[in-house]
Design a protein around this motif. Structure first.
Motif, PDB file in Angstrom:
ATOM      1  N   LYS A 198       0.843  -1.211   0.000  1.00  0.00           N
ATOM      2  CA  LYS A 198       0.000   0.000   0.000  1.00  0.00           C
ATOM      3  C   LYS A 198       0.875   1.257   0.000  1.00  0.00           C
ATOM      4  N   ALA A 199       1.904   1.243   0.843  1.00  0.00           N
ATOM      5  CA  ALA A 199       2.791   2.416   0.932  1.00  0.00           C
ATOM      6  C   ALA A 199       3.504   2.653  -0.391  1.00  0.00           C
ATOM      7  N   LYS A 200       3.920   1.555  -1.035  1.00  0.00           N
ATOM      8  CA  LYS A 200       4.697   1.688  -2.275  1.00  0.00           C
ATOM      9  C   LYS A 200       3.836   2.233  -3.411  1.00  0.00           C
ATOM     10  N   TRP A 201       2.659   1.634  -3.641  1.00  0.00           N
ATOM     11  CA  TRP A 201       1.883   2.082  -4.812  1.00  0.00           C
ATOM     12  C   TRP A 201       1.307   3.472  -4.585  1.00  0.00           C
ATOM     13  N   TRP A 202       0.823   3.707  -3.375  1.00  0.00           N
ATOM     14  CA  TRP A 202       0.179   4.997  -3.121  1.00  0.00           C
ATOM     15  C   TRP A 202       1.193   6.140  -3.219  1.00  0.00           C
ATOM     16  N   SER A 203       2.366   5.933  -2.608  1.00  0.00           N
ATOM     17  CA  SER A 203       3.368   7.003  -2.607  1.00  0.00           C
ATOM     18  C   SER A 203       3.866   7.293  -4.020  1.00  0.00           C
ATOM     19  N   SER A 204       3.978   6.256  -4.849  1.00  0.00           N
ATOM     20  CA  SER A 204       4.472   6.508  -6.207  1.00  0.00           C
ATOM     21  C   SER A 204       3.411   7.218  -7.046  1.00  0.00           C
ATOM     22  N   GLN A 205       2.138   6.919  -6.766  1.00  0.00           N
ATOM     23  CA  GLN A 205       1.061   7.620  -7.473  1.00  0.00           C
ATOM     24  C   GLN A 205       1.034   9.092  -7.049  1.00  0.00           C
ATOM     25  N   VAL A 206       1.122   9.327  -5.733  1.00  0.00           N
ATOM     26  CA  VAL A 206       1.139  10.707  -5.219  1.00  0.00           C
ATOM     27  C   VAL A 206       2.338  11.456  -5.807  1.00  0.00           C
ATOM     28  N   GLN A 207       3.496  10.806  -5.777  1.00  0.00           N
ATOM     29  CA  GLN A 207       4.725  11.427  -6.303  1.00  0.00           C
ATOM     30  C   GLN A 207       4.529  11.860  -7.760  1.00  0.00           C
ATOM     31  N   ASN A 208       4.018  10.947  -8.579  1.00  0.00           N
ATOM     32  CA  ASN A 208       3.857  11.260 -10.002  1.00  0.00           C
ATOM     33  C   ASN A 208       2.799  12.340 -10.225  1.00  0.00           C
ATOM     34  N   ASP A 209       1.699  12.274  -9.475  1.00  0.00           N
ATOM     35  CA  ASP A 209       0.651  13.296  -9.618  1.00  0.00           C
ATOM     36  C   ASP A 209       1.190  14.667  -9.222  1.00  0.00           C
ATOM     37  N   VAL A 210       1.867  14.710  -8.072  1.00  0.00           N
ATOM     38  CA  VAL A 210       2.376  15.987  -7.566  1.00  0.00           C
ATOM     39  C   VAL A 210       3.383  16.576  -8.558  1.00  0.00           C
ATOM     40  N   LEU A 211       4.305  15.749  -9.026  1.00  0.00           N
ATOM     41  CA  LEU A 211       5.356  16.279  -9.902  1.00  0.00           C
ATOM     42  C   LEU A 211       4.794  16.719 -11.249  1.00  0.00           C
ATOM     43  N   ASP A 212       3.763  16.039 -11.719  1.00  0.00           N
ATOM     44  CA  ASP A 212       3.151  16.470 -12.976  1.00  0.00           C
ATOM     45  C   ASP A 212       2.537  17.863 -12.807  1.00  0.00           C
ATOM     46  N   HIS A 213       1.876  18.094 -11.681  1.00  0.00           N
ATOM     47  CA  HIS A 213       1.319  19.430 -11.418  1.00  0.00           C
ATOM     48  C   HIS A 213       2.446  20.461 -11.245  1.00  0.00           C
ATOM     49  N   CYS A 214       3.553  20.040 -10.633  1.00  0.00           N
ATOM     50  CA  CYS A 214       4.678  20.976 -10.446  1.00  0.00           C
ATOM     51  C   CYS A 214       5.240  21.423 -11.801  1.00  0.00           C
ATOM     52  N   VAL A 215       5.335  20.487 -12.742  1.00  0.00           N
ATOM     53  CA  VAL A 215       5.779  20.855 -14.099  1.00  0.00           C
ATOM     54  C   VAL A 215       4.815  21.894 -14.672  1.00  0.00           C
ATOM     55  N   GLN A 216       3.524  21.627 -14.543  1.00  0.00           N
ATOM     56  CA  GLN A 216       2.510  22.533 -15.103  1.00  0.00           C
ATOM     57  C   GLN A 216       2.628  23.932 -14.493  1.00  0.00           C
ATOM     58  N   LEU A 217       2.847  23.979 -13.186  1.00  0.00           N
ATOM     59  CA  LEU A 217       2.940  25.281 -12.505  1.00  0.00           C
ATOM     60  C   LEU A 217       4.181  26.062 -12.942  1.00  0.00           C
ATOM     61  N   HIS A 218       5.183  25.362 -13.453  1.00  0.00           N
ATOM     62  CA  HIS A 218       6.382  26.044 -13.960  1.00  0.00           C
ATOM     63  C   HIS A 218       6.203  26.520 -15.403  1.00  0.00           C
ATOM     64  N   GLY A 219       5.076  26.180 -16.026  1.00  0.00           N
ATOM     65  CA  GLY A 219       4.897  26.568 -17.426  1.00  0.00           C
ATOM     66  C   GLY A 219       5.991  25.947 -18.289  1.00  0.00           C
ATOM     67  N   GLY A 220       6.433  26.675 -19.312  1.00  0.00           N
ATOM     68  CA  GLY A 220       7.436  26.154 -20.254  1.00  0.00           C
ATOM     69  C   GLY A 220       8.748  25.795 -19.580  1.00  0.00           C
ATOM     70  N   TYR A 221       9.099  26.541 -18.529  1.00  0.00           N
ATOM     71  CA  TYR A 221      10.356  26.233 -17.823  1.00  0.00           C
ATOM     72  C   TYR A 221      10.317  24.822 -17.227  1.00  0.00           C
ATOM     73  N   GLY A 222       9.114  24.364 -16.905  1.00  0.00           N
ATOM     74  CA  GLY A 222       8.971  23.034 -16.309  1.00  0.00           C
ATOM     75  C   GLY A 222       9.375  21.914 -17.244  1.00  0.00           C
ATOM     76  N   PHE A 223       9.424  22.219 -18.537  1.00  0.00           N
ATOM     77  CA  PHE A 223       9.775  21.187 -19.524  1.00  0.00           C
ATOM     78  C   PHE A 223      11.245  21.278 -19.932  1.00  0.00           C
ATOM     79  N   MET A 224      11.969  22.195 -19.313  1.00  0.00           N
ATOM     80  CA  MET A 224      13.386  22.381 -19.648  1.00  0.00           C
ATOM     81  C   MET A 224      14.241  21.558 -18.691  1.00  0.00           C
ATOM     82  N   ASN A 225      15.137  20.771 -19.254  1.00  0.00           N
ATOM     83  CA  ASN A 225      15.943  19.876 -18.422  1.00  0.00           C
ATOM     84  C   ASN A 225      16.802  20.613 -17.405  1.00  0.00           C
TER      85      ASN A 225
END
Ligand SMILES: Cc1cc2nc3c(=O)[nH]c(=O)nc-3n(C[C@H](O)[C@H](O)[C@H](O)COP(=O)(O)OP(=O)(O)OC[C@H]3O[C@@H](n4cnc5c(N)ncnc54)[C@H](O)[C@@H]3O)c2cc1C
Length: 259
Positions: A198-225
């Protein structure tokens, strides 16, 4: 050190692994291959899951400590990954690798049980780093949304983004609370494989969801390596796949529900 479980023919169904060790006199002769092995390209020693009895299914699997200078052992190329650039990942090949009995780790035939006993600890470790990884980038993203302006105002003050950030911090902190209970249970030797799943799947889902939103909040800069958020987003994707995929975690949980 590397841990070789996954094979080209499959990683989820660990009990079906094909790499074999056949007794020849006092020695074991190992043939087969492994893939996606973290540190496989650089490891001096590979703990390798091998079939020692083709008749016994999961109970016919043993662990071998295989030194990388053993004749017949070779590595493929360093695999080209989407993320996790800091670690090497490789295919490993075993061609008539001859080893003495002392290379058997633990009980002969006890390899599958040993992996099942230790995988909850690995999954808890994944859960801890999944959430810590996402939280750090979320904290940096919050600062970015205070500094970056659009339409004359910091982007974090727009109600959509303010509510989104409130949700993201909440989901990280709720995940942390669950993982903390797992850490305490593990410390007492009481962490169950199901709770670790439970800890493994839930945390990885939260991690991916959060980071995807973080990219979005950075706009174009979020897609720059060159931005940490972009690398974090790439690095996070594998956390839903490795150490037992999220589907396999749900399979374990579902079985515990009597399904
Ligand atoms: C970067 C990286 C590092 C890794 N490091 C290591 C390592 O150090 N050592 C090691 O041994 N392995 C390692 N792995 C392998 C990893 O553990 C496997 O990739 C993983 O277990 C999945 O196995 P597979 O890739 O063969 O996918 P498969 O088993 O072929 O599965 C493919 C898809 O089918 C799904 N699936 C399979 N069975 C079911 C089911 N019953 N119900 C529903 N869905 C199902 C899976 O969830 C997945 O989505 C690593 C992988 C990566 C990408």
């Amino acid at each position: 050190l590397a841990i070789g479980m996954t094979e080209p023919s499959g990683g989820s169904d660990l009990a079906a692994l094909k790499t074999s060790a056949v007794k020849d006199g006092d020695d074991w002769v190992i043939n087969g291959s492994k893939t996606f092995i973290t540190n496989g390209y650089s490891a001096d020693l590979i703990i390798t899951a091998v079939r020692t009895d083709p008749e016994k299914g999961a109970r016919g699997i043993s662990l071998f400590a295989i030194p990388s200078d053993a004749p017949g052992f070779s590595r493929g190329r360093k695999l080209d990954k989407v993320g996790q650039d800091e670690s090497d990942t490789a295919e490993l090949f075993f061609e008539d690798v001859r080893l003495s009995e002392e290379h058997v780790l633990g009980e002969l035939g006890g390899g599958f049980i040993a992996m099942m006993q230790k995988l909850p600890q690995e999954r808890l470790g994944c859960a801890i780093s999944n959430v810590a990884h996402a939280k750090q980038i979320l904290v940096e993203t919050l600062q970015y949304t205070k500094d970056r302006k659009a339409f004359g105002a910091p982007i974090g003050t727009f109600q959509h983004n303010k509510f989104l950030l409130a949700e993201l911090f909440t989901s990280i902190e709720v995940a942390e609370a669950y993982i903390d209970t797992c850490v305490i249970a593990h410390d007492k030797g009481e962490l169950t494989p199901v709770d670790a799943a439970k800890a493994k799947w839930w945390s990885s889902q939260v991690q991916n969801d959060v980071l995807d939103h973080c990219v979005q909040l950075h706009g174009g800069y979020g897609f720059m390596n060159e931005y940490r958020v972009a690398r974090a987003w790439r690095d996070a994707r594998v956390s839903k796949i490795w150490a037992g995929s999220n589907e396999i975690m749900k399979e374990l949980i579902g079985r515990d529900l009597g399904l």
